[in-house]
Scaffold this motif. Structure first.
Motif, PDB file in Angstrom:
ATOM      1  N   TYR A 131       2.698  10.695   4.709  1.00 43.58           N
ATOM      2  CA  TYR A 131       1.443  10.588   3.970  1.00 43.58           C
ATOM      3  C   TYR A 131       1.448   9.410   3.008  1.00 43.58           C
ATOM      4  CZ  TYR A 131       0.229  15.048   5.942  1.00 43.58           C
ATOM      5  OH  TYR A 131      -0.074  16.057   6.830  1.00 43.58           O
ATOM      6  N   GLY A 132       2.252   8.405   3.330  1.00 43.16           N
ATOM      7  CA  GLY A 132       2.204   7.180   2.555  1.00 43.16           C
ATOM      8  C   GLY A 132       3.062   7.174   1.312  1.00 43.16           C
ATOM      9  N   PHE A 133       3.615   8.343   0.969  1.00 46.10           N
ATOM     10  CA  PHE A 133       4.535   8.364  -0.164  1.00 46.10           C
ATOM     11  C   PHE A 133       5.886   7.858   0.330  1.00 46.10           C
ATOM     12  CE2 PHE A 133       1.397  11.508  -1.291  1.00 46.10           C
ATOM     13  CZ  PHE A 133       1.228  11.347  -2.656  1.00 46.10           C
ATOM     14  N   ALA A 134       5.943   6.558   0.571  1.00 44.80           N
ATOM     15  CA  ALA A 134       7.125   5.987   1.201  1.00 44.80           C
ATOM     16  C   ALA A 134       8.330   6.100   0.292  1.00 44.80           C
ATOM     17  CB  ALA A 134       6.865   4.525   1.567  1.00 44.80           C
TER      18      ALA A 134
ATOM     19  N   LEU B  61      -3.915   6.017  -1.814  1.00 44.16           N
ATOM     20  CA  LEU B  61      -3.491   7.276  -2.426  1.00 44.16           C
ATOM     21  C   LEU B  61      -4.502   8.382  -2.173  1.00 44.16           C
ATOM     22  CD1 LEU B  61      -1.529   8.827  -4.409  1.00 44.16           C
ATOM     23  CD2 LEU B  61      -3.181   8.254  -6.188  1.00 44.16           C
TER      24      LEU B  61
ATOM     25  N   TRP C 114      -7.509  17.613  -8.895  1.00 45.89           N
ATOM     26  CA  TRP C 114      -7.513  16.454  -8.016  1.00 45.89           C
ATOM     27  C   TRP C 114      -8.951  16.080  -7.649  1.00 45.89           C
ATOM     28  CZ3 TRP C 114      -5.458  12.206  -6.472  1.00 45.89           C
ATOM     29  CH2 TRP C 114      -5.932  11.583  -5.312  1.00 45.89           C
TER      30      TRP C 114
ATOM     31  N   ASN D 121       0.782  -1.228   0.000  1.00 42.99           N
ATOM     32  CA  ASN D 121       0.000   0.000   0.000  1.00 42.99           C
ATOM     33  C   ASN D 121       0.820   1.288   0.000  1.00 42.99           C
ATOM     34  OD1 ASN D 121      -2.545  -0.877  -0.402  1.00 42.99           O
ATOM     35  ND2 ASN D 121      -3.010  -1.194   1.762  1.00 42.99           N
ATOM     36  N   ASP D 122       2.115   1.171  -0.173  1.00 44.41           N
ATOM     37  CA  ASP D 122       2.895   2.387  -0.344  1.00 44.41           C
ATOM     38  C   ASP D 122       2.506   3.074  -1.639  1.00 44.41           C
ATOM     39  OD1 ASP D 122       4.215   2.015   1.959  1.00 44.41           O
ATOM     40  OD2 ASP D 122       6.112   1.391   1.079  1.00 44.41           O
ATOM     41  N   ILE D 123       2.533   4.386  -1.617  1.00 46.53           N
ATOM     42  CA  ILE D 123       2.306   5.134  -2.833  1.00 46.53           C
ATOM     43  C   ILE D 123       3.646   5.327  -3.516  1.00 46.53           C
ATOM     44  CG2 ILE D 123       1.435   7.250  -3.842  1.00 46.53           C
ATOM     45  CD1 ILE D 123      -0.042   7.685  -1.155  1.00 46.53           C
TER      46      ILE D 123
END
Lengths: 114, 114
Positions: free
Chosen positions: B40-43, A99, B96, A4-6
DNA sequence: AATCACTAGTTTGTAAAGCAAAATAGTAAT
DNA sequence: ATTACTATTTTGCTTTACAAACTAGTGATT
């Protein structure tokens, strides 16, 4: 790398994900896909983008194209989804959820910055 | 081309849009941005992606970088948003919204396809 | 029969993007 | 000194985006 990484692959992969959603529903050919996409705001995705993308997806084993004659014009290449493609579709759905949640968080926590 | 069409530029531009959101809030330097994004998950957006992107955004006049010394290490290049950048940020927010609505529609209308 | 309009797909060439990796450089602790 | 962490730039390879050209089938109009 967790599912689930973006990644930037994700950012680029939204169009591919949408194609997987469509082709999972039923076989589609390129021309019809571009028409269907325009109903969802993807206005005029150029055929120079969509056909090569479909070919690369076939190369990756996500879909399989089968030529079929048409009474209304030249042959159509109907793409069918594969088992690998169904997996990729599910992974896309999960990643899209992540995302959109994260981008919305990032935006909403800065709502008042003008 | 209407502002709210989803173009492939949009798909690629999500990362740039997020940087505009961040830098609009306050000046950021590249290294801190990559840390903030991971929240925010943008690893692990690679520095090979983020620094060149910041440079191209500066070239487009969306942001301006200013070197400032740091007591904790080498100099930091703090990026400030410009008026053009603020406009681009607003356009991104609109796009967006459109993108996420349309992708969610496309997905939801095919929810039951396995 | 020739042309036009629409459908349908492939190929080609150029420009841009993604990104790993290397190079450079500063601080601080061991 | 060496290691570890912070911080930016540059290089080089691979992939992608996509306009444009090309091929090709149908059906209607001239």
């Amino acid at each position: 790398m967790p599912q689930n990484d973006i990644s930037s692959q994700m950012l680029k992969g939204i169009l591919q994900g949408c194609l997987l959603i469509l082709i999972n529903q039923r076989p589609y050919y390129g021309y019809a896909i571009s028409q269907e996409l325009s109903r969802y705001g993807f206005a005029d995705v150029p055929k120079g983008t969509i056909y090569p993308l479909l070919m690369s997806m076939e190369k990756k084993g996500l879909i399989i194209g089968k030529m079929q004659p048409s009474k209304d014009g030249p042959q159509r290449k109907y793409y069918h989804i594969t088992a690998t493609g169904k997996q990729a579709r599910q992974i896309f759905l999960n990643k899209w959820d992540t995302l959109s949640l994260n981008v919305n968080d990032l935006i909403n926590e800065r709502r008042n910055d003008s």
